[in-house]
Design a protein around this motif. Sequence first.
Motif, PDB file in Angstrom:
ATOM      1  N   UNK A   1       1.152  -1.062  -0.017  1.00  0.00           N
ATOM      2  CA  UNK A   1      -0.054  -0.085   0.147  1.00  0.00           C
ATOM      3  C   UNK A   1       1.023   1.438  -0.121  1.00  0.00           C
ATOM      4  N   UNK A   2       1.995   1.278   0.898  1.00  0.00           N
ATOM      5  CA  UNK A   2       2.805   2.419   0.738  1.00  0.00           C
ATOM      6  C   UNK A   2       3.637   2.542  -0.566  1.00  0.00           C
ATOM      7  N   UNK A   3       3.855   1.210  -1.100  1.00  0.00           N
ATOM      8  CA  UNK A   3       4.703   1.306  -2.355  1.00  0.00           C
ATOM      9  C   UNK A   3       3.682   1.610  -3.631  1.00  0.00           C
ATOM     10  N   UNK A   4       2.442   1.539  -3.576  1.00  0.00           N
ATOM     11  CA  UNK A   4       1.453   1.832  -4.599  1.00  0.00           C
ATOM     12  C   UNK A   4       1.799   3.166  -5.182  1.00  0.00           C
ATOM     13  N   UNK A   5       1.796   3.988  -4.493  1.00  0.00           N
ATOM     14  CA  UNK A   5       2.211   5.685  -5.169  1.00  0.00           C
ATOM     15  C   UNK A   5       3.380   5.845  -6.002  1.00  0.00           C
ATOM     16  N   UNK A   6       4.302   4.873  -5.825  1.00  0.00           N
ATOM     17  CA  UNK A   6       5.635   4.977  -6.428  1.00  0.00           C
ATOM     18  C   UNK A   6       5.552   3.905  -7.454  1.00  0.00           C
ATOM     19  N   UNK A   7       4.570   3.425  -8.170  1.00  0.00           N
ATOM     20  CA  UNK A   7       4.442   2.315  -8.822  1.00  0.00           C
ATOM     21  C   UNK A   7       5.160   2.530 -10.345  1.00  0.00           C
ATOM     22  N   UNK A   8       5.054   3.943 -10.981  1.00  0.00           N
ATOM     23  CA  UNK A   8       5.996   4.136 -11.970  1.00  0.00           C
ATOM     24  C   UNK A   8       7.449   3.849 -11.911  1.00  0.00           C
ATOM     25  N   UNK A   9       8.037   4.044 -10.720  1.00  0.00           N
ATOM     26  CA  UNK A   9       9.431   3.996 -10.359  1.00  0.00           C
ATOM     27  C   UNK A   9       9.595   2.379 -10.207  1.00  0.00           C
TER      28      UNK A   9
ATOM     29  N   UNK B   1      14.760   5.513  -4.559  1.00  0.00           N
ATOM     30  CA  UNK B   1      13.616   6.623  -4.617  1.00  0.00           C
ATOM     31  C   UNK B   1      12.449   6.035  -3.940  1.00  0.00           C
ATOM     32  N   UNK B   2      12.270   4.579  -4.357  1.00  0.00           N
ATOM     33  CA  UNK B   2      10.854   3.928  -3.782  1.00  0.00           C
ATOM     34  C   UNK B   2      11.242   3.678  -2.450  1.00  0.00           C
ATOM     35  N   UNK B   3      12.519   3.118  -1.837  1.00  0.00           N
ATOM     36  CA  UNK B   3      12.720   2.900  -0.472  1.00  0.00           C
ATOM     37  C   UNK B   3      12.625   4.150   0.497  1.00  0.00           C
ATOM     38  N   UNK B   4      13.473   5.102  -0.002  1.00  0.00           N
ATOM     39  CA  UNK B   4      13.380   6.121   1.200  1.00  0.00           C
ATOM     40  C   UNK B   4      11.960   7.285   0.973  1.00  0.00           C
ATOM     41  N   UNK B   5      11.541   7.028  -0.195  1.00  0.00           N
ATOM     42  CA  UNK B   5      10.167   7.631   0.015  1.00  0.00           C
ATOM     43  C   UNK B   5       9.041   6.623   0.591  1.00  0.00           C
TER      44      UNK B   5
ATOM     45  N   UNK C   1      14.127   0.024   5.913  1.00  0.00           N
ATOM     46  CA  UNK C   1      14.624   0.497   4.653  1.00  0.00           C
ATOM     47  C   UNK C   1      15.768  -0.346   4.067  1.00  0.00           C
ATOM     48  N   UNK C   2      16.562  -0.749   4.982  1.00  0.00           N
ATOM     49  CA  UNK C   2      17.839  -1.630   4.468  1.00  0.00           C
ATOM     50  C   UNK C   2      16.930  -2.960   4.013  1.00  0.00           C
TER      51      UNK C   2
END
Length: 591
Positions: free
Chosen positions: A21-29, A96-100, A141-142
Amino acid sequence: MGSRNKRKTKMQKETLFRLLHYIKPYSPFFMGSMLCAVVSVVAQLYVPIQIGKAIDKMITKGNVDFSSIYDICKVIIIATIITAISQWIFGIFNNRITYSVTRDLRNDAIAKIEELPLSYLDGHSTGDLVSRMIADVDQLADGLLMGFTQFFTGILTIIGTFCCMLYVNVVISLVVLLVTPLSLLVASFIAKHSYKNFKLQTEVRGEQTAFINEHVEGKKVIQAFGKEEKSVREFDEINSRLQKVSLKALFFSSITNPATRFVNSIVYAGVGLVGALSAVAGGITIGQVSCFLNYANQYTKPFNEISGVVTELQNAFACAARVIAFLDEPSQTPDLINAMELKNSEVNGCIELKDISFGYTKEYKLMEHINLSVKSGEKVAIVGPTGCGKTTLINLLMRFYDVDSGRIEVSGVDIKELTRKSLRSSYGMVLQETWLKSGTIYENIAFGKPNATKEEVINAAKAAHAHSFIMRMEKGYDSEIVEDGENISLGQKQLLCIARIMLCLPPMLILDEATSSIDTRTEIMIQNAFTKMMNGRTSFIVAHRLSTIKEADVILVMKEGHIIEQGTHESLIANRGFYYNLYNSQFEGIG
């Protein structure tokens, strides 16, 4: 045991779902990352085929096809460059995905703290909350970074390599396939045992962080009572438990490399043996054997990496579960949809407590059937022995806690029908426990009124008798205060808190032992300033020194959660009841 495993599996699935759910906004990346991974893997897998062809071009004595080898080398160089570029972009997308995601988690966590009821924060250690927001999110994050960079590329490499091996030779590919389950068993064994230990590790680490936070804040008290050795022993006990669970977690994570290397060696030996026999029989070329050996390395290497990643992901999931459990804590009861905004200009100061009952726990009621009517502009003093409910009554007035039954009205409106923000902004509160934030003295005084002018801040400081000590500081009002004002005295902190209220001048006041840390001379001046400030304002004064509240319009005497006496100082003394004994007990032993 089976039900426990089911619960663990369910929790892991729920954690993974929330992370997605948290990753979804960054699906283009994410899509770009997957595309780069595919390009990188394909380019890498293309190189062994070209190397095999090059070997076949030079295997015959005196018959080396340099022209073809040159063309093959150019192709290998181009494929290597494509691999490098795609891996570079792949890394950028993954970071970008991880730290976002971790930024969003921390933003949600700090927002959750603002939404949580005070009862939750009262019942949980600050250190554990800090550990969840800092250490656990860092571990997550790691794990995410390793998952994106190694897990997906590893899976693609395994699938792609096996397809290439099938294309070159089916029989040798089946040898590799037969050994594959051994790698999966190793990974499954490690994952099963590592998650439990990493989960324990994060819990004990949170306990340790809470202990350190508590003892750093209470350093003076610990030293004053000579409890340094006891504190060290307690810390050693927690540290020893952390050592044990960390060693177990480390053990299972450390067997990943040797176990998978053993499997890799079996695969490599099997490919080499079958490939050599096939080459002798003429079923495969030497270049193809070389290609297969390269593929054997590429095929087994991801198993090694994935096993390590699985261990990290188990740790990450354990940390993520703690963070998400915190985010899932029930928030305080929200304001009503049609809640009213209480404007200071509309507050007349009349307060009614109608048959209120309250307890911090369901089993024990601290207050029962409290009734009180406060008129506009009255000064109400609240006195009583420790634990009688004085501060609890203040918490209910400010709606830090909601009453279990009954109602509290301000200006004729039930406070549950008002927004919390507007209700609390109508009160000015000075507590015995002072709080200052890191920043300048000016920023701390103007905390409740950020748009205040410098002149207004100075006037408020003068009224609180803080101006003189502020001007003695090196930078005056621009002097920096460290966390919680540790670089100034307790009395000076209290003067700044008083100045903060005098700047806002809300229509109602709450003074909870507001001058407890101030010297007698300054206290007299502050009391005079308070008298002016309270004029025309409904005020609640909590005091242990009863001599400071003799001028109150109404004195409430509390005992065991009940108002047992009520009246002026003179009338209560004349009654010779509980207040009379309480007041006279101050002077026992004097003279």
